[in-house]
Enzyme design. Structure first.
Site, PDB file in Angstrom:
ATOM      1  N   ASP A  93       0.939  -1.179  -0.089  1.00 12.53           N
ATOM      2  CA  ASP A  93       0.166  -0.035  -0.183  1.00 12.53           C
ATOM      3  C   ASP A  93       1.259   1.659   0.160  1.00 12.53           C
ATOM      4  O   ASP A  93       2.042   0.936   0.435  1.00 12.53           O
ATOM      5  CB  ASP A  93      -0.795   0.335   1.340  1.00 12.53           C
ATOM      6  CG  ASP A  93      -0.300   0.183   2.875  1.00 12.53           C
ATOM      7  OD1 ASP A  93       0.748  -0.661   2.005  1.00 12.53           O
ATOM      8  OD2 ASP A  93      -1.169   0.946   3.520  1.00 12.53           O
ATOM      9  N   GLU A 155      -0.228  -0.658   5.546  1.00 16.39           N
ATOM     10  CA  GLU A 155       1.072  -0.200   7.004  1.00 16.39           C
ATOM     11  C   GLU A 155       0.799   1.402   6.248  1.00 16.39           C
ATOM     12  O   GLU A 155       0.992   2.061   8.266  1.00 16.39           O
ATOM     13  CB  GLU A 155       2.762   0.056   5.706  1.00 16.39           C
ATOM     14  CG  GLU A 155       3.608  -0.162   7.369  1.00 16.39           C
ATOM     15  CD  GLU A 155       4.541   0.952   6.947  1.00 16.39           C
ATOM     16  OE1 GLU A 155       4.865   1.528   7.747  1.00 16.39           O
ATOM     17  OE2 GLU A 155       3.440   1.503   5.735  1.00 16.39           O
TER      18      GLU A 155
END
Length: 451
Positions: A93, A155
Site C-alpha cells: 500500500d 502499513e
C-alpha cells in the site's frame, strides 16, 4: 554445491531488468488503502504481488486478512534440513499523492530521470516488495534457507489489524530472522541497518474563551479570542532555541548519531527550507532527528482568511503531534504533553486535551549476534563499503509488534530509500543503482545465513 558470491551477484544482475519492469507495473496501481475510493486498487495490488510470487512457487501463495483489514500476501519456501527460516516483509500500500498536480511527472506513471525512478510507492515500499521477489528469482525459486514472504497491505494506515493477523497466523509467519525492508540508507552508496526509530503520539487541544462569537470592535481589548489564546499555548511548546519545552521527556545521544554526519546543506536542500530559515534545537542533525523529541502542529480548526469576519472567536482547536525518542514511555509522554498544554493556556481560558488516533512506540534494538554479523558482512560486500547503524526520525509501529510476537527472532530493518527519496512527499523516487545493490545485499544475506 553452494553458489559463490560472484555467481550470486551475476544471477542478481540477470534478474534486475525484469524486476524493474515489474516494479513499474506495481507503481501504476494506486493502492492507497487509507482512501476507500482506492480499496479495489489495493485488492488489485495484492493480486499482482500474489501473481508475481506464484510464478516462483505455485500453490504456496495465500492472500490473508484480519477482519476489516487490507489484503496481505504470504508465500513460503520451506527450509532445507538444518537451515533457518527468514521472513521477508514489505508493504504494497502507498500514501496519497498530496496533489497530483504538484508532481513533476504523474505520480502513478513511473518515470526515470537521472538514474532515479519517480512515482508514488517507487521507494516506499514497492521497491521493498520487488527487492524480495528479485532475490527469490536470483535463486531461481530455490533459496538456500527457508523463506516466508509477507507483503502487508495497510502499513501506511498504521497497520491497525496487523496484531490480529500475526496472532491468527503465528505458526505460518514464525521465523528465525525477520527482515523489514521499509527503511532507508544515509546515502545511495552506504548501506545501513536501522537500529532505532522514534515513537509517535498526537492530541487535539481545544481552547474555549467565550460562550459565543463577539463583535471585535465592541468587546475587543478587555476580552480576548480563543484563536489568539490557542496560538499562545502552541507557542509555548518550544523554547527560544527551538528545543521542545515539555518537561520530563526522554532524549539520548545514540552511538549511531555520533557515527553518521548528516551534511547540513544537503539536509536543508532535501527539506526544502526557504532562504534564511533556521534549524530548530541543538546537537547534531542526527541527534535531533533520531534521538530527541519533536513537536509539530499539524492542523488548526479556525475560519480561513477568506471566511474571516470582525468577530472574537469563542473556541479554537489544533492537532499537535509529538515524536518520541527511543526509551520513552509513549502514554506517559502523552500525559506530559497534555499537562504542558493545560498549564500554558493563558487568560483563564478553558482547555481540553483529547488523545488522537496516532500512537506508535519508539523502538531500539541491539544489533549484535550472528544474524546481525551476517547482515553486516552481506551488505558491506554488496555496497563495497562498511555497513553503518542509523536511526530514523519517523515511526514504523509494527516493528515493535513483530519483536513482541516473535521474541526469539532477530529483526533486521533495512531498505532501499535514501535522503532524496522523499517518502510520503511530492516526487517520491528510487535510486535505481541502489535498488540493484539492495537486491544483491539481500541475496548475499540469504547465502551468509545458509553458511
Amino acid at each position: 554445491m553452494a553458489a559463490t558470491r560472484d555467481q550470486i551477484a551475476a544471477a542478481v544482475e540477470a534478474v534486475l531488468p525484469a524486476a524493474r519492469a515489474d516494479l513499474e507495473r506495481l507503481v501504476r496501481i494506486p493502492s492507497i488503502w487509507a482512501d476507500p475510493a482506492h480499496a479495489a486498487d489495493t485488492e488489485a495490488s495484492a493480486a499482482a504481488v500474489a501473481e508475481l510470487a506464484g510464478r516462483l512457487n505455485p500453490g504456496s501463495v495465500q492472500i490473508l486478512r484480519a477482519e476489516g483489514g487490507a489484503p496481505a500476501v504470504v508465500a513460503q519456501w520451506p527450509a532445507p534440513e538444518g537451515q533457518p527460516t527468514i521472513l521477508l516483509y514489505a508493504h504494497h500500500d502507498v500514501q496519497p499523492t498530496g496533489g497530483d498536480e504538484l508532481w513533476t511527472s504523474a505520480p502513478f506513471e513511473p518515470t526515470e530521470r537521472e538514474g532515479r525512478l519517480y512515482g508514488r510507492g517507487a521507494a516506499d515500499d514497492k521497491a521493498g516488495v520487488m527487492t524480495h521477489l528479485a532475490v527469490l528469482r536470483a535463486f531461481e525459486g530455490r533459496p538456500p534457507i527457508g523463506v516466508t514472504l509477507f507483503i502487508e497491505g495497510e502499513e501506511e494506515s498504521g497497520s491497525p489489524t496487523l496484531p490480529a493477523l500475526l496472532r491468527e497466523h503465528h505458526e505460518l509467519l514464525a521465523a528465525d530472522v525477520i527482515v523489514i525492508a521499509d527503511a532507508a540508507n544515509p546515502s545511495v552508496d552506504t548501506p545501513a541497518l536501522t537500529t532505532s526509530l522514534r515513537g509517535l503520539v498526537d492530541v487535539v487541544v481545544e481552547v474555549s474563551l467565550l460562550e459565543r462569537p463577539l463583535h471585535s470592535g465592541v468587546f475587543g481589548g478587555p476580552v480576548g479570542d480563543a484563536l489568539t489564546a490557542l496560538t499562545h499555548t502552541l507557542a509555548s511548546l518550544h523554547d527560544e532555541k527551538g528545543e521542545v519545552a515539555v518537561e520530563g521527556l526522554h532524549a539520548n545521544s545514540g552511538t549511531d548519531a555520533a557515527a553518521i554526519a548528516v551534511p547540513e546543506e544537503e539536509f536543508r536542500r532535501e527539506a526544502g527550507l526557504v532562504e534564511g530559515a533556521e534549524f530548530l534545537g541543538t546537537g547534531t542533525l542526527a541527534e535531533r532527528t533520531w534521538h530527541k523529541p519533536a513537536i509539530a502542529v499539524l492542523g488548526i480548526d479556525a475560519p480561513s482568511v477568506a471566511q474571516s469576519a470582525n468577530v472574537l472567536l469563542p473556541r479554537a482547536r489544533a492537532m499537535v503531534s509529538m515524536r518520541l525518542a527511543p526509551g520513552e514511555d509513549t502514554l506517559a509522554a502523552r500525559e506530559k504533553l497534555a499537562a504542558h498544554l493545560k498549564a500554558h493556556t493563558p487568560w483563564g481560558a478553558q482547555v481540553t486535551v483529547t488523545p488522537g488516533s496516532g500512537v506508535a512506540e519508539p523502538f531500539a534494538l541491539d544489533a549484535n549476534g550472528g544474524s546481525y554479523d551476517a547482515a553486516k558482512r552481506a551488505f558491506s560486500a554488496a555496497y563495497e563499503t562498511a555497513t553503518v547503524e542509523m536511526g530514523i526520525g519517523g515511526s514504523i509501529p509494527f516493528i515493535a509488534e513483530f519483536a513482541r510476537t516473535f521474541p526469539g527472532a532477530a529483526v533486521l530493518v533495512t531498505g532501499v530509500g535514501d535522503p532524496a527519496s522523499r517518502w510520503h512527499g511530492i516526487d517520491e523516487s528510487l535510486s535505481l543503482s541502489m535498488f540493484g545493490k539492495g537486491v544483491r545485499a539481500e541475496a548475499f544475506l540469504l547465502d551468509e545465513l545458509a553458511r
